[in-house]
Design an enzyme around this catalytic site. Sequence first.
Site, PDB file in Angstrom:
ATOM      1  N   GLN A   4      -5.062  -1.842   9.414  1.00 25.53           N
ATOM      2  CA  GLN A   4      -4.971  -3.159   8.791  1.00 25.53           C
ATOM      3  C   GLN A   4      -5.625  -4.222   9.679  1.00 25.53           C
ATOM      4  O   GLN A   4      -5.344  -4.309  10.874  1.00 25.53           O
ATOM      5  CB  GLN A   4      -3.492  -3.496   8.532  1.00 25.53           C
ATOM      6  CG  GLN A   4      -3.268  -4.762   7.727  1.00 25.53           C
ATOM      7  CD  GLN A   4      -3.762  -4.683   6.284  1.00 25.53           C
ATOM      8  OE1 GLN A   4      -3.753  -3.626   5.662  1.00 25.53           O
ATOM      9  NE2 GLN A   4      -4.219  -5.794   5.742  1.00 25.53           N
ATOM     10  N   LYS A  38       0.839  -1.205   0.000  1.00 22.66           N
ATOM     11  CA  LYS A  38       0.000   0.000   0.000  1.00 22.66           C
ATOM     12  C   LYS A  38       0.874   1.254   0.000  1.00 22.66           C
ATOM     13  O   LYS A  38       0.574   2.249  -0.651  1.00 22.66           O
ATOM     14  CB  LYS A  38      -0.956  -0.012   1.206  1.00 22.66           C
ATOM     15  CG  LYS A  38      -2.114  -0.984   1.020  1.00 22.66           C
ATOM     16  CD  LYS A  38      -2.879  -1.268   2.299  1.00 22.66           C
ATOM     17  CE  LYS A  38      -3.882  -2.406   2.053  1.00 22.66           C
ATOM     18  NZ  LYS A  38      -4.504  -2.931   3.262  1.00 22.66           N
ATOM     19  N   ASP A  86     -11.577   2.585   3.860  1.00 24.14           N
ATOM     20  CA  ASP A  86     -11.942   1.172   3.711  1.00 24.14           C
ATOM     21  C   ASP A  86     -13.464   1.010   3.552  1.00 24.14           C
ATOM     22  O   ASP A  86     -13.935  -0.046   3.139  1.00 24.14           O
ATOM     23  CB  ASP A  86     -11.544   0.391   4.981  1.00 24.14           C
ATOM     24  CG  ASP A  86     -10.194  -0.283   4.875  1.00 24.14           C
ATOM     25  OD1 ASP A  86      -9.861  -0.774   3.778  1.00 24.14           O
ATOM     26  OD2 ASP A  86      -9.479  -0.333   5.895  1.00 24.14           O
TER      27      ASP A  86
HETATM   28  N1  GUN Z   1      -7.287  -7.012   5.719  1.00 26.54           N
HETATM   29  C1  GUN Z   1      -7.595  -7.718   4.617  1.00 26.54           C
HETATM   30  N2  GUN Z   1      -8.174  -6.930   3.690  1.00 26.54           N
HETATM   31  C2  GUN Z   1      -8.243  -5.697   4.232  1.00 26.54           C
HETATM   32  C3  GUN Z   1      -8.738  -4.459   3.763  1.00 26.54           C
HETATM   33  O1  GUN Z   1      -9.263  -4.331   2.641  1.00 26.54           O
HETATM   34  N3  GUN Z   1      -8.616  -3.410   4.618  1.00 26.54           N
HETATM   35  C4  GUN Z   1      -8.061  -3.538   5.863  1.00 26.54           C
HETATM   36  N4  GUN Z   1      -8.019  -2.460   6.633  1.00 26.54           N
HETATM   37  N5  GUN Z   1      -7.608  -4.678   6.320  1.00 26.54           N
HETATM   38  C5  GUN Z   1      -7.679  -5.747   5.513  1.00 26.54           C
END
Ligand code: GUN
Length: 304
Positions: free
Chosen positions: A96, A52, A119
């Site tokens: 995350q 990211k 998100d």
């Molecule tokens: N863990 C797995 N996929 C995601 C996501 O799309 N966002 C976040 N914050 N954590 C994740």
Amino acid sequence: MAVIMDGKGLASKIRSSLAEKVNKLSRKGIRPGLAVVLAGNDPASAIYVKNKKADCAECGIESFEYLLPDGTPQGELTSLIAELNANGKIHGILVQLPLPRGLNEAEVIASIDPCKDVDAFHAENVGLICQGTPRFLPCTPAGVMALLDEYKIDPAGKHCVVVGRSNIVGKPQALLLLHRHGTVSICHSRTPGLGSITRQADILVAAAGKAGLITGEMIKPGAIAIDVAMNRNEQGTLCGDMVFDEIEPIAAYITPVPGGVGPMTRAMLMQNTLTAAESTMNGRPVRLCGTSPDVVQGSTRRRY
Ligand code: GUN
């Protein structure tokens, strides 16, 4: 022989297009900023966070990383989020998931300013998605829709079967397909006779997180097979829920793992961060939201 849907290539095109928009906004004095919070030391999460950061760099988005050790108390995490909520340089906040044991995920998500919740996990944003007027589109489902659009696959009138009912993928994916006039079935671990339902799917989205779950005999010939999952098999190699080699000769389209939906999810996160930055004034999030009824009318916002 199915067409392999190139999520990696499309995500790269989207990032280039976003970089131009980010640059324009930055020249007006608003440089989009994304805070990524990683609690604990899950190795898979650490890789996602690193990717990211790299995406942010490519798009010209400023990234802020917060690494919290295992055992960080809940109060410390929510205080950090309160600081990030108040920080005018930060337009998007991503915590995350999964969080390490001892941290309350629901409380953490609820503490994020919904206008920075890139998100789209906060209840306010989930509600807006449900009503068809999203502030932010949920990243993975939006990535799937963008991939369908790229290959001119219209869900309208098609039987769309989603396997998995998570808050992150299954539920919002079903909603986005429904809003595009798909006839949607949601299956999950307690669905008896899974194959009898997946075999009816014109568009099958697998998001159960179980390697080998969807085999060739569970696919209708000519179906569109979208594999959202990211598992490791017994050999330790990355794989989805679908047995690719069995499905590829039967389906019309299929996404690879890796290189399919994963990069699209990250591209949508960049898009959401730009959207969040675009809607700020004087360094503060603008609290207008829910302005996209066209999601219901037929097309998701194709803003990337
Ligand atoms: N863990 C797995 N996929 C995601 C996501 O799309 N966002 C976040 N914050 N954590 C994740």
